[in-house]
Design a protein around this motif. Structure first.
Motif, PDB file in Angstrom:
ATOM      1  N   UNK A  27     -11.953  -7.276 -13.167  1.00  0.00           N
ATOM      2  CA  UNK A  27     -10.900  -8.008 -13.817  1.00  0.00           C
ATOM      3  C   UNK A  27      -9.606  -6.932 -14.051  1.00  0.00           C
ATOM      4  N   UNK A  28      -8.670  -7.227 -13.976  1.00  0.00           N
ATOM      5  CA  UNK A  28      -7.399  -6.448 -14.300  1.00  0.00           C
ATOM      6  C   UNK A  28      -7.180  -5.352 -13.422  1.00  0.00           C
ATOM      7  N   UNK A  29      -7.832  -5.388 -11.962  1.00  0.00           N
ATOM      8  CA  UNK A  29      -7.597  -4.183 -11.197  1.00  0.00           C
ATOM      9  C   UNK A  29      -6.797  -4.502 -10.030  1.00  0.00           C
ATOM     10  N   UNK A  30      -6.026  -5.582 -10.104  1.00  0.00           N
ATOM     11  CA  UNK A  30      -5.253  -6.145  -8.772  1.00  0.00           C
ATOM     12  C   UNK A  30      -6.147  -6.747  -7.870  1.00  0.00           C
ATOM     13  N   UNK A  31      -7.461  -7.412  -8.207  1.00  0.00           N
ATOM     14  CA  UNK A  31      -8.086  -7.946  -7.269  1.00  0.00           C
ATOM     15  C   UNK A  31      -7.871  -9.185  -7.001  1.00  0.00           C
ATOM     16  N   UNK A  32      -7.652  -9.616  -5.835  1.00  0.00           N
ATOM     17  CA  UNK A  32      -7.327 -11.039  -5.419  1.00  0.00           C
ATOM     18  C   UNK A  32      -8.483 -12.110  -5.858  1.00  0.00           C
TER      19      UNK A  32
ATOM     20  N   UNK B 233     -11.003 -11.415  -8.073  1.00  0.00           N
ATOM     21  CA  UNK B 233     -11.429 -11.583  -9.650  1.00  0.00           C
ATOM     22  C   UNK B 233     -10.116 -12.010 -10.432  1.00  0.00           C
ATOM     23  N   UNK B 234      -8.751 -11.400 -10.055  1.00  0.00           N
ATOM     24  CA  UNK B 234      -7.562 -11.626 -11.045  1.00  0.00           C
ATOM     25  C   UNK B 234      -6.956 -12.810 -10.738  1.00  0.00           C
ATOM     26  N   UNK B 235      -7.557 -13.545  -9.642  1.00  0.00           N
ATOM     27  CA  UNK B 235      -7.218 -15.036  -9.448  1.00  0.00           C
ATOM     28  C   UNK B 235      -7.561 -15.945 -10.450  1.00  0.00           C
ATOM     29  N   UNK B 236      -8.714 -15.642 -11.040  1.00  0.00           N
ATOM     30  CA  UNK B 236      -9.192 -16.445 -11.870  1.00  0.00           C
ATOM     31  C   UNK B 236      -8.393 -16.808 -13.105  1.00  0.00           C
ATOM     32  N   UNK B 237      -7.671 -15.772 -13.760  1.00  0.00           N
ATOM     33  CA  UNK B 237      -6.877 -15.742 -14.631  1.00  0.00           C
ATOM     34  C   UNK B 237      -5.565 -16.516 -14.415  1.00  0.00           C
ATOM     35  N   UNK B 238      -4.990 -16.156 -13.104  1.00  0.00           N
ATOM     36  CA  UNK B 238      -3.765 -16.530 -12.624  1.00  0.00           C
ATOM     37  C   UNK B 238      -3.822 -18.047 -12.322  1.00  0.00           C
TER      38      UNK B 238
ATOM     39  N   UNK C   4      -5.652 -20.008 -13.975  1.00  0.00           N
ATOM     40  CA  UNK C   4      -6.337 -20.642 -15.170  1.00  0.00           C
ATOM     41  C   UNK C   4      -7.577 -21.378 -15.098  1.00  0.00           C
ATOM     42  N   UNK C   5      -8.442 -20.749 -14.308  1.00  0.00           N
ATOM     43  CA  UNK C   5      -9.752 -20.811 -14.578  1.00  0.00           C
ATOM     44  C   UNK C   5     -10.309 -20.464 -15.926  1.00  0.00           C
ATOM     45  N   UNK C   6     -11.570 -20.898 -16.223  1.00  0.00           N
ATOM     46  CA  UNK C   6     -12.198 -20.508 -17.585  1.00  0.00           C
ATOM     47  C   UNK C   6     -12.389 -19.196 -17.645  1.00  0.00           C
ATOM     48  N   UNK C   7     -12.256 -18.170 -18.326  1.00  0.00           N
ATOM     49  CA  UNK C   7     -12.115 -16.853 -18.340  1.00  0.00           C
ATOM     50  C   UNK C   7     -13.557 -16.133 -18.090  1.00  0.00           C
ATOM     51  N   UNK C   8     -14.669 -17.072 -18.248  1.00  0.00           N
ATOM     52  CA  UNK C   8     -15.969 -16.337 -17.762  1.00  0.00           C
ATOM     53  C   UNK C   8     -16.242 -16.546 -16.328  1.00  0.00           C
ATOM     54  N   UNK C   9     -15.390 -17.115 -15.716  1.00  0.00           N
ATOM     55  CA  UNK C   9     -15.647 -17.918 -14.281  1.00  0.00           C
ATOM     56  C   UNK C   9     -16.149 -16.572 -13.373  1.00  0.00           C
ATOM     57  N   UNK C  10     -17.266 -16.994 -12.518  1.00  0.00           N
ATOM     58  CA  UNK C  10     -17.698 -15.755 -11.483  1.00  0.00           C
ATOM     59  C   UNK C  10     -17.060 -15.966 -10.288  1.00  0.00           C
ATOM     60  N   UNK C  11     -16.446 -14.797  -9.679  1.00  0.00           N
ATOM     61  CA  UNK C  11     -15.669 -15.082  -8.877  1.00  0.00           C
ATOM     62  C   UNK C  11     -16.505 -14.648  -7.192  1.00  0.00           C
ATOM     63  N   UNK C  12     -16.806 -15.618  -6.871  1.00  0.00           N
ATOM     64  CA  UNK C  12     -17.818 -15.417  -5.592  1.00  0.00           C
ATOM     65  C   UNK C  12     -17.125 -16.029  -4.117  1.00  0.00           C
ATOM     66  N   UNK C  13     -15.497 -15.849  -4.081  1.00  0.00           N
ATOM     67  CA  UNK C  13     -14.962 -16.258  -3.141  1.00  0.00           C
ATOM     68  C   UNK C  13     -14.584 -15.409  -1.996  1.00  0.00           C
ATOM     69  N   UNK C  14     -13.442 -14.907  -2.015  1.00  0.00           N
ATOM     70  CA  UNK C  14     -12.777 -13.872  -0.898  1.00  0.00           C
ATOM     71  C   UNK C  14     -13.670 -12.928  -0.530  1.00  0.00           C
ATOM     72  N   UNK C  15     -13.616 -12.699   0.584  1.00  0.00           N
ATOM     73  CA  UNK C  15     -14.529 -11.820   1.341  1.00  0.00           C
ATOM     74  C   UNK C  15     -14.413 -10.169   1.185  1.00  0.00           C
TER      75      UNK C  15
END
Ligand SMILES: Cc1ncc(COP(=O)(O)O)c(C=O)c1O
Length: 394
Positions: free
Chosen positions: A11-16, A18-23, A25-36
């Motif tokens: 989070x907060x590392x300019x990662x598309x 992980x940081x798109x979770x916040x952008x 407005x997904x729940x903050x504890x959402x697990x990011x398992x998209x972008x390859x």
């Protein structure tokens, strides 16, 4: 030794991813398992080479390509895949997607038909339509968890639709197929018969699981050297996509000159200094790190399949021959694509890639990125199961 089980907070590392979770407005504890991209640290050879240059010489001026960089790429292809391209075939672009767009602009005309086999990596569609060309689709044939090319339809679509180019994805994102030599030869024969230029995106070439083996298109079809452009990059294999560096092989001297001129017209003349450095370090000294990653991913794939079979047995998990992207049919839940997206985010708190992005054939599917610590995979399956139970969907 590397510890791929370690959870690294991105989070907060300019990662598309992980940081798109916040952008969004997904729940903050959402697990990011998209972008390859993968949630693993890169190999020390790459990290050290970058750090050495970044701190050791603090001038980042206009730069030439590192000597030996192209040779290192070719050496990797030879050792790993039995393919012997020549270093002078390589052109560099800031990414394979950029290359696909440049290649389309350079070798096709407005309104030409470009063949794809959906479901397929969505930038293929955007690159075709965004450049005013026509998508001609020969959908893959699905038999449960396995996909095949429909060769009769493939040829018919070429014949009837003014197709001048075929965009091949090998290994195939998102369905996980590693095309066999025989299949590649059949594609080659048909394209040659109709004078169709083959652009083969082999960015996932290193991610295959035994007994499946990656066969480079030009190993299966050596006589088609002048009719093929091969797109590769160190970015998937070594987890470097933020460095924007890819190696595009154009064996035909004439086509290479044409593409180089086009890149020049578009202002793509040099690449990022750190891309060169990472590419050379990775291909020369990253092999044992990558072997560790591949072993870990194989166990992730088995673990994911077992977890899904236990917790969500009615979902169909496609056979993962290659890539680290699992393609799963959730249509049994009876949700629309929008409802499925909302269910994953707001009920399960898991962000995946929506199947529909890969074409209408992906409706009802989700794509899981398994390039993460195994515990994250376990947690995501548990969350989806719990959410489906709570909603009475299963
Ligand atoms: C098939 C395929 N091609 C290309 C890319 C992206 O390439 P790049 O980041 O070099 O543009 C991806 C990334 O997921 C991919 O799956």
């Amino acid at each position: 030794m590397y510890n791929f089980d370690m959870i690294i907070d991105r989070h907060n590392t300019h990662s598309i991813k992980w940081d798109s979770i916040k952008e969004n407005a997904c729940p903050p504890d959402t697990l990011a398992m998209g972008t390859a991209d993968m949630d693993f640290e890169v190999c020390s050879a790459v990290a050290e080479a970058l750090a050495r240059r970044a701190a050791g010489h603090r001038i980042y001026g206009y730069s030439t390509k590192l000597k030996g960089c192209d040779e290192a790429v070719c050496d990797w292809m030879k050792k790993r895949h039995g393919w012997e391209p020549r270093p002078e075939w390589i052109l560099n672009t800031p990414g394979v997607v950029c290359a696909l767009k440049m290649i389309i602009q350079c070798f096709t005309c407005p309104d030409d038909g470009i063949l794809i086999t959906r479901p397929v990596y969505y930038p293929f569609m955007r690159s075709i339509e965004g450049n005013g060309r026509r998508i001609v689709n020969s959908p893959l044939l699905r038999d449960g968890s396995h996909y095949d090319v429909d060769f009769d339809d493939f040829e018919e679509k070429i014949r009837r639709n003014g197709v001048t180019m075929f965009l091949l994805c090998n290994p195939h994102n998102p369905v996980g197929r590693v095309w066999t030599a025989d299949e590649l030869r059949r594609m080659g024969e048909i394209c040659a018969r109709h004078h169709v230029l083959i652009v083969t995106d082999e960015i996932h070439c290193d991610f295959t699981f035994a007994p499946h083996r990656f066969v480079p298109f030009l190993v299966a079809n050596p006589h088609l050297e002048n009719e093929v452009v091969v797109c590769t990059a160190p970015s998937k294999t070594f987890n470097l996509p933020g460095l924007k560096y890819s190696n595009i092989f154009v064996p035909s001297r004439e086509k290479r000159k044409k593409l180089l001129d086009h890149l020049e017209r578009c202002g793509i003349t040099t690449c990022n200094l750190f891309g060169y450095i990472a590419c050379k370090a990775a291909y020369t000294r990253g092999a044992s790190w990558f072997d560790g990653v591949l072993k870990y991913l194989k166990r992730n794939s088995d673990f994911f399949r077992e977890s899904m079979a236990r917790e969500l047995p009615m979902m169909v998990v496609s056979e993962l021959q290659g890539t680290y992207l699992a393609w799963v049919d959730f249509s049994v839940l009876g949700l629309s694509d929008k409802q499925l997206y909302e269910f994953m985010i707001y009920d399960a708190h898991v962000r995946l890639d929506d199947g529909i992005m890969f074409g209408p054939e992906g409706s009802g599917f989700q794509r899981f990125n398994l390039g993460c610590p195994r515990s994250v995979i376990g947690e995501s399956v548990t969350r989806i199961k719990r959410a489906a139970d709570a909603r009475g969907l299963i």
